[in-house]
Design a protein around this motif. Sequence first.
Motif, short mmCIF file in Angstrom:
data_model
loop_
_atom_site.label_atom_id
_atom_site.label_comp_id
_atom_site.label_asym_id
_atom_site.label_seq_id
_atom_site.Cartn_x
_atom_site.Cartn_y
_atom_site.Cartn_z
N LYS A 226 -9.32 16.45 48.11
CA LYS A 226 -9.45 17.90 47.90
C LYS A 226 -8.25 18.66 48.48
CE LYS A 226 -13.85 17.93 49.43
NZ LYS A 226 -15.06 18.43 50.04
N VAL A 229 -4.86 18.18 46.44
CA VAL A 229 -4.74 18.99 45.22
C VAL A 229 -4.34 20.43 45.57
CG1 VAL A 229 -5.99 19.98 43.27
CG2 VAL A 229 -6.38 17.59 43.92
N ARG A 261 -5.80 11.13 39.29
CA ARG A 261 -6.71 12.28 39.19
C ARG A 261 -6.20 13.46 40.02
NH1 ARG A 261 -11.14 9.56 41.68
NH2 ARG A 261 -12.32 11.49 41.65
N ASP A 264 -3.34 14.85 37.86
CA ASP A 264 -3.86 15.60 36.71
C ASP A 264 -4.44 16.95 37.14
OD1 ASP A 264 -3.10 13.59 35.03
OD2 ASP A 264 -5.10 12.70 34.81
N ALA A 265 -5.12 16.96 38.28
CA ALA A 265 -5.72 18.23 38.76
C ALA A 265 -4.63 19.24 39.09
CB ALA A 265 -6.60 17.96 39.97
N LYS A 268 -3.09 20.58 35.83
CA LYS A 268 -3.95 21.59 35.18
C LYS A 268 -3.83 22.94 35.90
CE LYS A 268 -7.57 18.99 32.94
NZ LYS A 268 -8.40 17.99 33.57
N ARG A 269 -3.91 22.91 37.23
CA ARG A 269 -3.82 24.15 38.01
C ARG A 269 -2.52 24.90 37.73
NH1 ARG A 269 -6.47 24.75 43.69
NH2 ARG A 269 -8.38 23.65 43.28
#
Length: 330
Positions: A226, A229, A261, A264-265, A268-269
């Motif tokens: 968490k 990211v 992952r 990718d996160a 996207k952000r």
Amino acid sequence: MDLPCTVSIIGTGSYVPEKVLTNHDLAKLVETSDEWIHSRTGMRERHIAAADQATSDLASEAATAALADAGIEADELDLLIVATLSPDMFFPSTACFVQEKIGAKNAFCYDLGAACSGFLYALDTAKNQIASGAVKTALVIGAEKMSSFIDWEDRGTCILFGDGAGAAVLQAGGEGRGIMQSAMGSDGSLADLLWTPGGGTRNPISHEMIDQRQHYLKMQGREVFKHAVVRMAEAVTEALGKNGVSSGDIKCFIPHQANIRIIDAIAKRLGIVGRVYTNVEKYANTSSAALAIALDEAARDGTIQKGDLVAMTVFGGGFTWGANVLEWSK
Ligand code: UT7
């Protein structure tokens, strides 16, 4: 404030050891599967150093390749920094072993400890040394033999890491803006989420400490995920702003290679899907070497070319994080 002098990367190199450990191999060691590892991390395999290869051996291979790419000799180096959390020994520094191996006899040498963020921190440090006029040519290396510090009985961590090294040669000058300003941060209040608690002065080497397996890397993966990211996305945004560059100007984003992952996160952000370089499938997480290897591969395979703007970001134990922007001038 921008220092007046442009500092550029004039050569890169990388090295991974010969032995490949696949997810299927790991499934024979701990209760896991190729399907679990690949779907949760994007990893398929990682490289593992031989018993007689230390971190400085991996670093020296990457350094030699970077010097050849830059077209300079080792004795032209004034500064040599190795970013690592898996040094050959507590002291002397791994950088001094590399100096001896490659013949960088005119350099002063030290290690930099910022866990997985180390290569970006070292780039920033070397850039500022050059920009200040203190040194002319620097070699920055991210190198790790993670396999020596991994608990091969802990499926939560042993599947994640690999060994390798990457290097970059820096010099003043070059066309364009070179290495621009970094945005970096740390939060020591979260150190216990990702650390190797035993073996140092807090918890010195003892039979008891070793029986408790405290000399191996420990991680609370979900929490680390968490923070990684959020921090990397924030750092990229801050670095772009500091340098007056917009996301659309960036040709290639190179993030720390810890988990597809996470990557990718972040993509996207930031709205950068399709412009992100990844090699986590082949090497897993090589800690401070990951960014350095990815940068070298992106340069060699033509993903980044002269005049391109590149943004890089890292996250690691500490916690430490950062991002920077550079204009590729090779
Ligand atoms: O370089 C920076 C530092 N590192 C990172 O950035 C890594 C950050 N964290 C991660 O990448 C992910 O958190 C992991 C890949 C480590 C774990 O993925 P996750 O989706 O967060 O899984 P989890 O830790 O929440 O575990 C889910 C389940 C658990 O079982 P239960 O409690 O739900 O029954 C684990 O015991 O998966 C289990 N598990 C495994 N199963 C098969 C944990 N490791 C494995 C494994 N194989 N290797």
